[in-house]
Design a protein around this motif. Structure first.
Motif, PDB file in Angstrom:
ATOM      1  N   SER A 438      96.530  83.406 -76.413  1.00 17.91           N
ATOM      2  CA  SER A 438      97.539  84.288 -76.277  1.00 17.91           C
ATOM      3  C   SER A 438      97.880  85.115 -77.360  1.00 17.91           C
ATOM      4  N   HIS A 440      99.060  88.641 -79.438  1.00 22.56           N
ATOM      5  CA  HIS A 440     100.022  89.833 -79.606  1.00 22.56           C
ATOM      6  C   HIS A 440      99.964  90.567 -80.718  1.00 22.56           C
ATOM      7  N   THR A 459     101.710  88.226 -74.991  1.00 23.41           N
ATOM      8  CA  THR A 459     101.351  87.583 -73.773  1.00 23.41           C
ATOM      9  C   THR A 459     101.955  86.222 -73.953  1.00 23.41           C
ATOM     10  N   GLN A 486      99.941  83.413 -66.690  1.00 23.08           N
ATOM     11  CA  GLN A 486     100.064  84.156 -67.836  1.00 23.08           C
ATOM     12  C   GLN A 486     100.880  85.445 -67.600  1.00 23.08           C
ATOM     13  N   LYS A 488     101.876  89.307 -69.308  1.00 21.02           N
ATOM     14  CA  LYS A 488     101.622  90.171 -70.221  1.00 21.02           C
ATOM     15  C   LYS A 488     102.690  91.283 -70.231  1.00 21.02           C
TER      16      LYS A 488
END
Length: 674
Positions: A438, A440, A459, A486, A488
């Motif tokens: 994940s 960012h 995410t 997930q 986004k």
């Protein structure tokens, strides 16, 4: 794989990270070269933040919309339940189901947030979301044991914008820090519908240790029949300054028992078939118990280790009847232990870096059992025993290439391992593991001294639940090789601050793969509704009219739809209103030898869509007006409060069925501090 009806003992290997590293108390609060103070009505303080209170640790601040609620702000709120703590967060919807402690909904950015899902909720570094929870479903977060007296600070991060939060951080994350010290006091509250509470706070420095404790007894009869609620709550924390920072240890125990009147069919209620105070099922309800032991280390300002280690024992049973189905017990019993830790390096105003890890182990049993008047009759629809491990590694940091530009980024890598014994369908038992990364990134640009711009991409994810991994049906394929769904998300915005006025604007988009939703309110039956997309914007502001008088307002709009609906045309996401409007007034003045504090707040939640027989309907918009007036003088403080809901057929928990609310509630409290 084991076949035992007993808990598996904790292995030495599983305890190793707990002993070696301790854990983390996650507080996403930054402090840069020019710190400012942030209060509840100033939700987008993107750069330097200094928190009022005992602890002032420095971590990375996400480049997104964030609200900080201090103990002083909480003191002025009309808090009837813990859900009221979030009532002033712009765009948020927080309420109770009116069916006991089954996890309070917290909705951010168009996500349902039912039973606390979709938001990662972390208290003193301890994650509150329960993986594969039986009562309230996967990811439910029941933080009902908290009381306002226990809380030092709340931080609400909207969107998946920080690596410090993992599982369930789809729409955002909430970091709650408990207090380490306070003045001793006793408090009595009484209100309409049999609402009574007696609580006490103990604060004392004993040698070099700050001792803080809270004890609470709560009793409510409720607006509707069969809505009684009883709770006992004890919290004790000791903190000591050491050379590397502050070391704290706390223990708490919560126990509650409640009845539940059930959800009334909305169409039948409008047609006059039910009174708003009716109870549908006289033996529905539940009980909950939670015991926690937590040790934390908060570093001194500058470089240092932030850590936590914890153990929790949780038992929750819910007895519910939904539609024409018989009563069922949703039962959950588990032991949870874990640890978190991260180390912070600060580089003299040029940036910072956090590197850390997280470990959590859930060992438990849960299931759903048919009951008659709360007694099991032998019919079982779900019965699992499991061990779940979640292991995470993450890094997050920021850098200033020049004075007015700040770049932020982070990466989180999660590993999930499960060993599941499906007692109802043993052939579906198994074990497996999944991983997910994940990332960012974000930036904050100070265009002028009064204008900040930000942009963010992040995410988030949710882990897989036991029914997806090991289905009850013998013909469905196992899901141990599935990838965790997930989200986004992207958002951009600005913060305009000119003297006494502040305005914040944010625009966001979020897409979710394979979203899971409850098929009917309270049914605890969940289904994959497909891929979804949310697009929205939010505007909020604050104006200091004069010393002691401030005005706040917020408007949020979001369109939530299913991209690939299983049923053609059924593309709306249930229970997500398109708009939310709120406004408030805070006033303080000296009078009669003391201080008068007035707080008025209103919120209107737009109509919520829902489907009945694949036909789209909408609920009645919900409005709540909340007023609290307090007079404080010397050691004493008395407060009067009231809540007015002007609309009939309206409820904060509504859809095809709903929980009726009274048009008016009121009460008073008295606190003596010594």
């Amino acid at each position: 794989m084991r076949r035992s009806d007993r808990f598996r003992p904790i292995s030495p290997a599983a305890l190793l990270p707990l002993v070696f590293l301790g854990g983390l108390q996650a507080r996403p609060v930054a402090a840069d070269e020019t710190p400012t103070v942030v209060a509840v009505a100033e939700p987008v303080q993107l750069d330097g933040v200094q928190v009022r209170g005992e602890s002032q640790r420095r971590t990375v601040k996400p480049a997104t919309q964030t609200t900080v609620i201090e103990a002083e702000d909480i003191r002025r709120l009309n808090v009837r339940t813990v859900a009221d703590l979030f009532q002033k967060v712009p765009g948020a919807q927080s309420h109770t189901f009116g069916q006991g402690d089954i996890g309070h909904p917290l909705r951010l950015r168009g996500f349902n947030g039912e039973h606390g899902r979709d938001v990662a909720i972390i208290i003193d570094g301890v994650p509150q979301n329960t993986p594969s929870g039986s009562s309230g479903g996967h990811g439910n977060a029941d933080y009902s044991w908290l009381t306002p007296d226990m809380i030092e600070r709340i931080e609400v991060v909207q969107g998946p914008a920080t690596a410090l939060a993992g599982d369930q951080a789809l729409s955002g994350a909430v970091f709650i820090t408990t207090r380490t010290r306070a003045k001793s006091s006793v408090n009595v509250r009484a209100g309409s519908y049999g609402d009574t509470q007696l609580s006490s706070v103990f604060g004392q420095r004993i040698g070099e240790v700050d001792v803080f404790g809270v004890a609470e007894l709560t009793r409510r009869d409720g607006y509707r029949a069969n809505s009684d609620y009883d709770r006992v709550n004890v919290f004790l924390k000791g903190s000591k300054a050491i050379s590397s920072g502050v070391l704290s240890a706390r223990a708490s125990h919560y126990s509650a028992d409640w009845s539940a009147p059930g959800y009334i069919p909305f169409a039948a209620y409008q047609a006059g078939a039910f009174s708003p105070t009716d109870s549908l099922f006289e033996t529905d309800g539940g009980r909950g118990r939670k015991t926690s032991l937590v040790i934390t280390h908060a570093p001194a300002p500058g470089n240092g280790l932030t850590a936590t280690a914890y153990y929790e024992n949780i038992r929750r049973s819910r007895f519910g009847t939904f539609g024409t189905a018989p009563q069922n017990e949703q039962d959950d019993l588990r032991n949870v232990f874990g640890s978190k830790a991260y180390y912070t390096w600060e580089f003299e105003g040029r940036g910072d870096l956090n590197v850390g890890y997280e470990y959590r182990h859930d060992n438990g049993v849960n299931g759903q059992f048919q009951t008659v008047r709360r007694a099991r009759n032998g019919v079982v629809s779900r019965d699992y025993e499991f061990d779940i491990d979640a292991i995470s590694f993450y890094t997050e940091g920021s850098v200033r290439p020049w004075q007015r530009l700040k770049l932020l980024g982070g990466l989180r890598y999660d590993i999930f391992r499960q060993d599941i014994f499906n007692r109802l369908t043993p052939t579906q038992s198994g074990d497996g593991s999944q991983t997910i990364a994940s990332p960012h990134v974000g930036l904050v640009f100070e265009a002028t001294d009064w204008l900040e711009l930000f942009a963010n991409y992040g995410t988030g994810f949710r882990s897989l639940q036991v029914t997806e991994l090991s289905p009850v049906s013998a013909t469905r394929p196992q899901g141990f090789d599935l990838t965790p769904p997930q989200v986004k998300a992207r958002d951009t915005g600005l913060r305009l601050s000119m003297g006494a006025a502040m305005v914040n604007v944010s625009v966001y988009t979020a897409t979710v793969a394979d979203e899971i939703q409850e098929t009917a309110p309270g049914s605890n039956v969940f289904a994959n509704i497909g891929n979804t997309k949310r697009q929205g914007y939010q505007v909020d502001g604050r104006l200091e009219v004069m010393p002691g008088l401030s005005l706040t307002a917020a408007y949020s709009h979001v369109h939530a739809r299913v991209i690939n609906p299983a049923i053609a045309g059924r593309d709306r996401v249930d229970s997500n209103p398109r708009s939310t409007i709120s406004a408030g007034v805070q006033h303080s003045m000296s009078a009669f030898g003391g201080s008068v504090l007035t707080d008025f707040f209103l919120q209107q939640v737009g109509a919520k869509p829902y489907y009945a027989n694949n036909v789209l309907f909408e609920t009645t918009p919900y409005q709540e007006n909340n007023l609290r007036v307090a007079y404080e003088r010397g050691h004493s403080a008395i407060a009067l409060f009231g809540v007015w809901r002007p609309r009939d057929f309206a409820s904060d928990q509504a859809g095809s069925s709903f929980n009726p609310q009274p048009n008016f509630e009121y009460g008073a409290s008295y606190r003596y501090t010594f």
